[in-house]
Design an enzyme around this catalytic site. Structure first.
Site, PDB file in Angstrom:
ATOM      1  N   LYS A   1      24.685  54.602  52.491  1.00  0.00           N
ATOM      2  CA  LYS A   1      24.974  53.215  52.863  1.00  0.00           C
ATOM      3  C   LYS A   1      26.462  52.973  52.707  1.00  0.00           C
ATOM      4  CE  LYS A   1      22.561  49.449  54.031  1.00  0.00           C
ATOM      5  NZ  LYS A   1      21.379  49.411  54.897  1.00  0.00           N
TER       6      LYS A   1
ATOM      7  N   GLY B   1      16.400  35.263  60.835  1.00  0.00           N
ATOM      8  CA  GLY B   1      17.319  36.097  61.605  1.00  0.00           C
ATOM      9  C   GLY B   1      16.532  36.861  62.666  1.00  0.00           C
TER      10      GLY B   1
END
Length: 346
Positions: free
Chosen positions: A80, A181
């Site tokens: 990440k 979202g």
């Protein structure tokens, strides 16, 4: 705990702090595990209260990516990156700089889209590195991953609802969705099509309006976790299931798309003690990474293969939930054991 001790304790392979002099870009990349293949994970743009908070986030997220990719059966490890907001004013220059940083890792990290990014940003990364996936369909990529994440959460929610004794489909069930979202809205649309009643909340007015247009009932953001519903679906920020919030939940199951929903490992036991069936987030929300990872498959991207793998989340999750009941261990604990075994650590 010192940083090197934290890396060792969480079994990470690498933690990279980087700064681009020309643009002012500041980023941190964590590579957790590359046993199954290169670490695949998104680049998150976020403003943190401190660098220590950024480190905590990237370490947790990269570990979760290892577990997510392993449980999804992908030939990738976990990694990440976080870009510390605010992003430099010249967005294109910033992502060209980030692309060069990714390229410098020589394939150990494959970047993709996360919070604050777009497909256009991936296209800029690809100008300087091949180690970025999630391009638009027009550019030969896999396109927006959020519909696949929403589909995976939906089918995983069916398995979770069955385990919680709520029936074989979503018709007539109530679902509280925190976050409107792309993933949250995609999930809401599927739930309403399936005959569920949806209660939703978000801080973004446009997201709330879109959810209302789909047919969801709207409540305030500070009420959504405690809404009475059959299923709670966290689809926003992480850490929302914690010592303070779990006692207030009025649901029989939790199944959502957010990453790192549990604030601590102990929160899985807190949910179990209340009889709430929890779908481990890194299992149920793997649809997006299944989609983007397929860009690197031999022969190129296959929508049919992606859909089959996303639908398989329901079976994988059902197995984890069943094993949890049989062993009397938390669902999160069983999922971690499964992932570690697939990573060669168990």
């Amino acid at each position: 705990m010192a940083i090197l001790e934290r890396i060792q304790a969480s079994d990470h392979e690498q933690l990279l702090f980087t700064h681009d002099r020309d643009t002012g870009l500041r980023a941190i990349i964590a590579v957790h595990n590359t046993t199954r293949g290169p670490g695949l994970g998104g680049i998150r743009i976020r403003e943190y209260d401190s660098e220590a908070d950024a480190v905590d986030d990237v370490l947790r997220l990269s570990q979760a990516m290892s577990y997510k990719n392993a449980c999804a059966g992908l030939d990738f490890g976990g990694a990440k990156a976080v870009i510390l907001a605010p992003l430099p004013a010249d967005r294109r220059a910033a992502f060209l700089a980030m692309g060069r940083i990714v390229e410098g890792l020589a394939g150990r990290y494959v970047a993709t889209e996360d919070m604050g990014m777009t497909e256009a940003d991936i296209a800029v990364l690809n100008e300087v590195t091949a180690f970025a996936v999630g391009r638009s369909r027009d550019a030969g990529g896999s396109g927006d991953p959020s519909p696949h994440t929403a589909l995976g959460v939906f089918v995983g929610m069916r398995a979770t609802a069955r385990t919680a004794g709520l029936g074989d489909d979503m018709r007539g069930l109530s679902v509280a969705v925190q976050g409107c979202g792309k993933v949250g809205l995609g999930l809401i649309a599927r739930l309403i099509d399936a005959g569920a009643r949806v209660i939703a909340a978000d801080t973004d007015a446009a997201g709330v309006a879109a959810a209302r247009d789909l047919g969801a009932d709207i409540v305030a953001t500070d009420q959504i976790l405690a809404v009475e519903a059959d299923v709670l679906a966290p689809c926003a920020v992480g850490g929302v299931l914690n010592e303070a919030t779990i006692p207030t939940l009025r649901c029989r199951a939790v199944a959502g798309g957010a990453n790192n929903q549990l604030a601590t490992e102990a929160d899985a036991d807190r949910l179990a003690a209340r009889g709430i069936v929890y779908a481990p987030d890194f299992v149920i929300n793997a649809g997006g990474v299944i989609n983007v990872g397929d860009e690197l498959a031999p022969g190129g991207y296959s929508p049919e293969r992606v859909r089959d793998r996303v639908l398989a989340i329901e079976q994988t999750l059902a197995q984890i939930l069943a094993e949890s009941r049989q062993s009397r261990q938390s669902t999160a604990g069983i999922a971690v054991i499964r992932a570690q075994r697939l990573l060669g650590n168990g």
